[in-house]
Design an enzyme around this catalytic site. Structure first.
Site, PDB file in Angstrom:
ATOM      1  N   SER A   1     -36.894  -1.758  28.359  1.00  0.00           N
ATOM      2  CA  SER A   1     -38.078  -2.256  29.055  1.00  0.00           C
ATOM      3  C   SER A   1     -39.279  -1.351  28.826  1.00  0.00           C
ATOM      4  O   SER A   1     -39.147  -0.145  28.655  1.00  0.00           O
ATOM      5  CB  SER A   1     -37.794  -2.380  30.550  1.00  0.00           C
ATOM      6  OG  SER A   1     -37.448  -1.134  31.091  1.00  0.00           O
TER       7      SER A   1
ATOM      8  N   CYS B   1     -35.259  -3.308  47.147  1.00  0.00           N
ATOM      9  CA  CYS B   1     -34.312  -4.391  47.389  1.00  0.00           C
ATOM     10  C   CYS B   1     -33.975  -5.096  46.076  1.00  0.00           C
ATOM     11  O   CYS B   1     -34.789  -5.120  45.164  1.00  0.00           O
ATOM     12  CB  CYS B   1     -34.907  -5.420  48.338  1.00  0.00           C
ATOM     13  SG  CYS B   1     -35.347  -4.719  49.939  1.00  0.00           S
TER      14      CYS B   1
ATOM     15  N   GLU C   1     -28.094   8.785  30.223  1.00  0.00           N
ATOM     16  CA  GLU C   1     -28.999   9.620  30.995  1.00  0.00           C
ATOM     17  C   GLU C   1     -28.501  11.053  30.924  1.00  0.00           C
ATOM     18  O   GLU C   1     -27.370  11.337  31.289  1.00  0.00           O
ATOM     19  CB  GLU C   1     -28.994   9.149  32.456  1.00  0.00           C
ATOM     20  CG  GLU C   1     -29.938   9.933  33.314  1.00  0.00           C
ATOM     21  CD  GLU C   1     -29.400  10.101  34.718  1.00  0.00           C
ATOM     22  OE1 GLU C   1     -29.631   9.224  35.527  1.00  0.00           O
ATOM     23  OE2 GLU C   1     -28.747  11.126  34.978  1.00  0.00           O
TER      24      GLU C   1
ATOM     25  N   HIS D   1     -37.849   8.727  35.399  1.00  0.00           N
ATOM     26  CA  HIS D   1     -38.140   8.489  36.813  1.00  0.00           C
ATOM     27  C   HIS D   1     -39.347   9.269  37.289  1.00  0.00           C
ATOM     28  O   HIS D   1     -39.864   9.029  38.365  1.00  0.00           O
ATOM     29  CB  HIS D   1     -36.919   8.831  37.668  1.00  0.00           C
ATOM     30  CG  HIS D   1     -35.735   7.997  37.317  1.00  0.00           C
ATOM     31  ND1 HIS D   1     -34.843   8.371  36.335  1.00  0.00           N
ATOM     32  CD2 HIS D   1     -35.320   6.797  37.764  1.00  0.00           C
ATOM     33  CE1 HIS D   1     -33.922   7.429  36.221  1.00  0.00           C
ATOM     34  NE2 HIS D   1     -34.186   6.474  37.066  1.00  0.00           N
TER      35      HIS D   1
HETATM   36  N1  GLN Z   1     -32.550  -2.357  29.173  1.00  0.00           N
HETATM   37  C1  GLN Z   1     -32.776  -2.036  30.537  1.00  0.00           C
HETATM   38  C2  GLN Z   1     -34.185  -1.464  30.699  1.00  0.00           C
HETATM   39  O1  GLN Z   1     -34.634  -0.814  29.836  1.00  0.00           O
HETATM   40  C3  GLN Z   1     -31.775  -1.030  31.068  1.00  0.00           C
HETATM   41  C4  GLN Z   1     -31.984  -0.744  32.526  1.00  0.00           C
HETATM   42  C5  GLN Z   1     -30.928   0.142  33.169  1.00  0.00           C
HETATM   43  O2  GLN Z   1     -30.282   0.935  32.544  1.00  0.00           O
HETATM   44  N2  GLN Z   1     -30.735   0.034  34.447  1.00  0.00           N
HETATM   45  O3  GLN Z   1     -34.821  -1.650  31.709  1.00  0.00           O
END
Ligand code: GLN
Ligand code: ZN
Length: 796
Positions: free
Chosen positions: A454, A537, A687, A734
């Site tokens: 994304s 949510c 991650e 984040h």
């Molecule tokens: N492909 C998704 C994104 O990039 C992966 C999201 C995730 O790992 N929760 O948003």
């Protein structure tokens, strides 16, 4: 006192209720407050309104015991830690904030009153096998829990009492929910080697709180001890007796509540705790009737048993016939009169009551959407669904079923499935051969750069979607708007110099919801919001039948994106395990296995279509891969097998030249690397940045892999750690901050020590949708800059 079980009333209660409000009022109020758009008094008034509704709904439904104390403003574990005076050193000074503001500072790492510096927020972790996240209390080695402040819970008590009084229903008993001391410690993190060493200092705080609750006229305290569902080590088992011996006192009376699974090996311990009663959740048991019998057999004859028959995590109505069968027998067996010494008991109109049996929800209703009333339920589902508010009445009905006062009027509403006969497939070839072919075909440089999928979900994107949903934008106008976003996203990625591009997921609200909209077998409730963490949510789709894919779901978007560039475009899909784990689906393993495979087949068809359309790299995201892991060890091997098989099936049609990626985040890999390896994705992105390289650590030595000959790790199979390619996230998405390239390089310098450079990729640690474009451009620019440096440094 009547003793004939036909006449004795069985009290009803719930374990907890959603606090987001039927229109997500809590979310909006708090988010405005943090932004300074609303003052504290207005914010708290908005929260109080939701609180009042929560209590009033329980009274109106006719519950006998009214539950409060669970109305956390962010998270219950956090509220309680704050009330106990927990305050990690880096938040120095924060006690000048009241507990209301302090909890947000801990949870967000940001003090919205701007008196204190930003710092790392408390860690967030999944609440058992749910998709709810709790905040992990951080205990100092010398934590003395001295700075207590119980205002928040006391306020809930006095407010609840006032609401009950106003309603004129003075026969209601009042119950407060607390996280019990043993689970509280188990879930906390501590600088002490043995967290149980905190118990001596923690117990007097609980005792003090209980005392004061008693003085306020609270009849019952529900001590949540969900860790009783786990296979506990002996020392944790023993801690239970120690803890509750120190808390015996009345009033209030204590009921120890377990949920999400059966008590298993902890049955004896739970039944013999020095408390007034225990609560069990029979909705997750494969043999609920035997389970209840077993517990009653163990339960001393003066103790109360609360049976959770209404599933707090299922959107389906309760099978009343099945519930009655179990409850009638329990009522019979438990219907020996017993006189409580203290406290206000729920009473029947004629004074007769079964003092040893309560009927309740399995777990808190927190995990359900609030109210079904305003939903546009399809004809074939009418009368079959129940959200939190509807479950309140279900509990009252079940309590009447227990005495035979009422006859069941609903049968099972569970979905019926047609399992496919075919077994899960795997793709051909071994990684080494596939990867060589892929890299040759894709013509990628050493250390290829990519992103997780994304790109920023901008205000314009959200606006266009909103207009489209409201009919203000035609289908083709909406598609044009999304295509414009995709085009810009591709241009930006080319400018940045990334190697493997993505289309940016502009058209997706959510990575599970998007697919559920296209698949048969799902229904989406418009207002089916459930708290995931804090004010965040999610709207889990509901599985209503066999799942299949009538049409391609992503091919148009991805091929459009590919048409704009000569670089490889990565197709982006969500995997079967994640789609299932983030949906409402039956909880039994057998049904879940069928559904997972049906979803896998649908994803497999999508992979096939993408491949036919010339897409050479396809990512199948599995961020929730580990989440559905059963709480009991005995069931875990089966889960892993099924999860791995379904993932492999979803990729099974991929040609050796087609590169399959997967992505995971928020997972702890130490205990499951061999299962991740078994998924056999060509490239996995993970991650690593936030967890301080600890995750990477798991990929270099897999302590769970025994040598083929049964020996443990040797130099040889040390090498076996992770065999396929891996993209350790080089920065934490984040945070709005862009770490400089030096900082990102640390991850690669470390990773190359254990993973051959040819098998390493460079990418952020998750999707970028929550960031803005300015942040993203800066971060990715630094990442590409770092890549050039390490390419030179490590080129052979
Ligand atoms: N492909 C998704 C994104 O990039 C992966 C999201 C995730 O790992 N929760 O948003
Ligand atoms: Zn992620």
């Amino acid at each position: 006192m009547t003793t004939g079980n036909q006449q004795s009333k069985v009290p009803s209660h719930i374990l907890g209720y959603p606090r987001i409000g039927d229109k997500r009022q809590t979310k909006f109020a708090l988010e405005h407050y943090w932004k300074g758009k609303k003052d504290k008094a207005t914010t708290q008034a908005a929260l109080a309104e939701v609180f009042t509704t929560n209590i009033q709904d329980q009274i109106d439904a006719g519950l006998d015991v009214i539950t409060t104390g669970d109305f956390a403003h962010y998270d219950l574990v956090l509220s309680q830690a704050v009330a106990f005076g927990v305050q990690p050193l880096r938040f120095a000074g924060a006690q000048t904030l009241d507990t209301f503001d302090r909890q947000f500072y801990f949870a967000r790492g940001r003090d919205h009153t701007s008196q204190y510096e930003d710092t790392a927020a408390w860690q967030m972790t999944k609440w058992f096998d749910t998709n709810y996240h709790y905040l992990v209390p951080e205990l100092e080695a010398d934590e003395d829990f001295s700075n207590t402040d119980f205002t928040q819970v006391f306020k809930q008590v006095s407010d609840a009492k006032a609401i009950i009084k106003n309603s004129g229903k003075t026969d209601k008993a009042l119950k407060v929910v607390l996280v019990g001391p043993v689970s509280f410690l188990y879930l906390a993190s501590s600088k002490l080697e043995d967290k149980l060493d905190h118990l001596d200092k923690l117990l007097p705080v609980y005792a003090d709180l209980l005392n004061q609750l008693g003085e306020q006229g609270v009849d019952w305290v529900q001590m949540d001890e969900p860790i009783l569902s786990l296979d506990l080590e002996g020392r944790w088992q023993q801690a239970f007796e120690r803890a509750y011996n120190g808390l015996q006192q009345t009033p209030p009376q204590i009921i120890v509540a377990n949920y999400f699974d059966s008590l298993g090996n902890n049955c004896n311990i739970a039944c013999n705790l020095p408390v007034s009663g225990i609560h069990i959740d029979i909705t997750r048991s494969s043999q609920p009737k035997q389970y209840v019998t077993q517990v009653i057999d163990h339960l001393p004859s003066h103790k109360l048993l609360s049976i959770g028959v209404v599933d707090g995590r299922s959107v389906w109505t309760t099978d009343q016939a099945r519930a009655q069968e179990i409850l009638l027998e329990a009522n019979e067996r438990l219907n020996t009169p017993h006189s409580y010494t203290n406290g206000n008991q729920p009473k029947a109109a004629d004074g007769s009551i079964n003092e040893r049996l309560w009927v309740g929800t399995g777990s808190s209703l927190l995990h359900l959407p609030v109210d079904l009333t305003s939903e546009d339920v399809p004809e074939n589902l009418k009368g079959k669904l129940a959200f939190a508010k509807q479950k309140l009445s279900e509990v009252v009905v079940c309590a009447k079923l227990a005495t035979g006062d009422l006859q069941p009027d609903s049968a099972a509403t569970d979905i019926s499935l047609t399992p496919t006969q075919s077994a899960a497939q795997s793709r051909d070839g071994i990684f080494k051969d596939r990867y060589a072919k892929q890299q040759a075909k894709l013509n990628l440089p050493l250390l290829p750069t990519t992103t997780i999928g994304s790109f920023p979900q901008t205000a314009e994107i959200r606006k266009a979607r909103c207009q489209w949903n409201n009919g203000e934008l035609s289908d083709s106008d909406y598609q044009d708007a999304m295509k414009a976003e995709i085009r810009q996203c591709v241009v930006d990625q080319e400018e940045l110099g990334l190697d493997v591009l993505v289309h940016g997921e502009a058209e997706r609200t959510d990575m599970v919801e998007y697919f559920a909209q296209y698949l048969d077998g799902f229904w989406l409730a418009k207002n089916g919001w459930v708290q995931s963490y804090g004010t965040r949510c999610v709207r889990p789709p509901i599985v209503v039948g066999d799942i299949s894919r009538p049409n391609a779901m992503t091919v148009d978007w991805i091929t459009y994106a590919q048409s704009l560039t000569n670089k490889p475009m990565k197709g982006m899909l969500t995997g079967p395990v994640t789609i299932l784990n983030w949906s409402f689906a039956p909880s039994d393993a057998e049904t879940r296995d069928i559904l997972r495979l049906q979803i896998a087949e649908a994803i497999n068809q999508e992979v096939s279509d993408l491949q036919d359309a010339g897409i050479g790299i396809i990512q199948i995201d599995e961020p929730a891969f580990r989440e559905g892991l059963p709480l009991k060890q005995a069931e875990q091997a089966h889960y892993w097998q099924q999860a791995v098989d379904s993932f492999k099936h979803s990729a099974s049609c991929a040609q050796p030249e087609t590169q399959i990626h997967t992505h995971m985040c928020y997972s702890s890999f130490h205990d499951c690397l061999h299962h991740i390896s078994a998924m056999d994705a060509d490239v996995i992105t993970i991650e690593t940045a936030r967890s301080g390289l600890q995750l990477l650590d798991a990929f270099k030595v897999d302590s769970n892999i025994d040598g083929a000959d049964g020996s443990t790790n040797t130099e040889d199979n040390y090498q076996q750690g992770y065999q396929n390619a891996i993209g350790p996230g080089v920065y934490d998405i984040h945070s709005p901050r862009a770490p400089d390239s030096d900082n990102m390089q640390i991850v690669i310098d470390e990773a190359q020590k254990y993973i051959p450079i040819e098998r390493l990729w460079i990418n952020p640690d998750c999707g970028l949708k929550t960031r803005n474009w300015e942040e993203v451009r800066q971060q990715l620019r630094n990442m590409v800059e770092m890549t050039e440096i390490v390419r030179k440094k490590y080129a052979a």
